[in-house]
Design an enzyme around this catalytic site. Sequence first.
Site, PDB file in Angstrom:
ATOM      1  CG  ASN A   9      -1.723   1.342   1.405  1.00  0.00           C
ATOM      2  OD1 ASN A   9      -1.993   2.210   0.642  1.00  0.00           O
ATOM      3  ND2 ASN A   9      -2.522   1.253   2.592  1.00  0.00           N
ATOM      4  CE  LYS A  11      -0.051   3.139   5.027  1.00  0.00           C
ATOM      5  NZ  LYS A  11       0.052   3.061   6.471  1.00  0.00           N
ATOM      6  CG  HIS A  95      -5.889   1.771   5.568  1.00  0.00           C
ATOM      7  ND1 HIS A  95      -5.329   2.726   6.184  1.00  0.00           N
ATOM      8  CD2 HIS A  95      -4.546   0.940   5.283  1.00  0.00           C
ATOM      9  CE1 HIS A  95      -3.898   2.415   6.348  1.00  0.00           C
ATOM     10  NE2 HIS A  95      -3.727   1.248   5.869  1.00  0.00           N
ATOM     11  CD  GLU A  97      -2.955   5.325   6.940  1.00  0.00           C
ATOM     12  OE1 GLU A  97      -2.889   5.389   5.638  1.00  0.00           O
ATOM     13  OE2 GLU A  97      -1.773   4.592   7.600  1.00  0.00           O
ATOM     14  CD  GLU A 167      -3.121  -2.256   7.369  1.00  0.00           C
ATOM     15  OE1 GLU A 167      -2.035  -2.458   6.841  1.00  0.00           O
ATOM     16  OE2 GLU A 167      -3.640  -1.601   7.182  1.00  0.00           O
ATOM     17  N   GLY A 173       2.871   2.625  10.698  1.00  0.00           N
ATOM     18  CA  GLY A 173       3.785   3.462  10.472  1.00  0.00           C
ATOM     19  C   GLY A 173       4.578   3.868  11.990  1.00  0.00           C
ATOM     20  CB  SER A 212       5.854  -1.166  11.838  1.00  0.00           C
ATOM     21  OG  SER A 212       5.138  -0.123  11.731  1.00  0.00           O
TER      22      SER A 212
END
Length: 250
Positions: A9, A11, A95, A97, A167, A173, A212
């Site tokens: 991904n 992003k 996701h 985010e 996730e 991240g 990560s």
Amino acid sequence: MANMIVAGNWKMNASKSAVTEILSGLKQGLVGTSGAELVVFPPFPYLAQVQQELAGTSIRIGLQNVCAAPKGAFTGEVSLAMAAEFGVTYVLVGHSERRALFAEDDAQVAAKYVATQAANLTPILCVGETLEQREQGQTLAVVNAQVQAIIDAAGADSFANAVIAYEPVWAIGTGLTASPAQAQAVHQAIREHVAKVAPVEAASMKILYGGSVTAASAAELFAQADIDGSLVGGASLQAESFLAIGQAAQ
Ligand code: 13P
């Protein structure tokens, strides 16, 4: 046939030249990655370039987000029919985010999931708890509720054509990876939750771990019984590190 999926991904990263650099690196380094189906998720403007540069390769293309509506007055959105024209196979839905920064709720995520399957593409449903939720012992309740919202909207047998990505929000991240045992426990719980209503689909569905992931952590994660690959962010932006994760799936 590859039995794992290693999905990158990107992003909101890349540029025309970065796309070419990553993809040419991937194409040159595929040796030893046949244990995994590799998928890249570029930002929308690069879909045509990615399709062209990946033509004739085994690397698949995914979409980071989609609009559930088929067409019309939805300024700024991208439809599934558009995605299909660019050779897209997988679509990320939910996701963290999107959930946290763009206020997507379970109902919107479910609508995107249903629309993706109706367009004969495969949704990758993202689920995961925040650090606060983990510390309060709510991890399995949160994740199972996110999965249940899809079961309610689409039926558990819909997981015959879907992938789940676990996730944990605190691992995205941050450089903090869930330990293989922590990840395995959640993956197993998700599979058992789906198995209560759709045992056949639960047994065969792929559950990816994300947060990560690096080449250093991938092999041990992939050795867990219920981990079927990974959804990679940062480490997918360099061909070398992404390929190393693909090789760990061998
Ligand atoms: P990182 O690998 O950068 O933590 O991102 C994970 C992720 O969110 C992939 O969708």
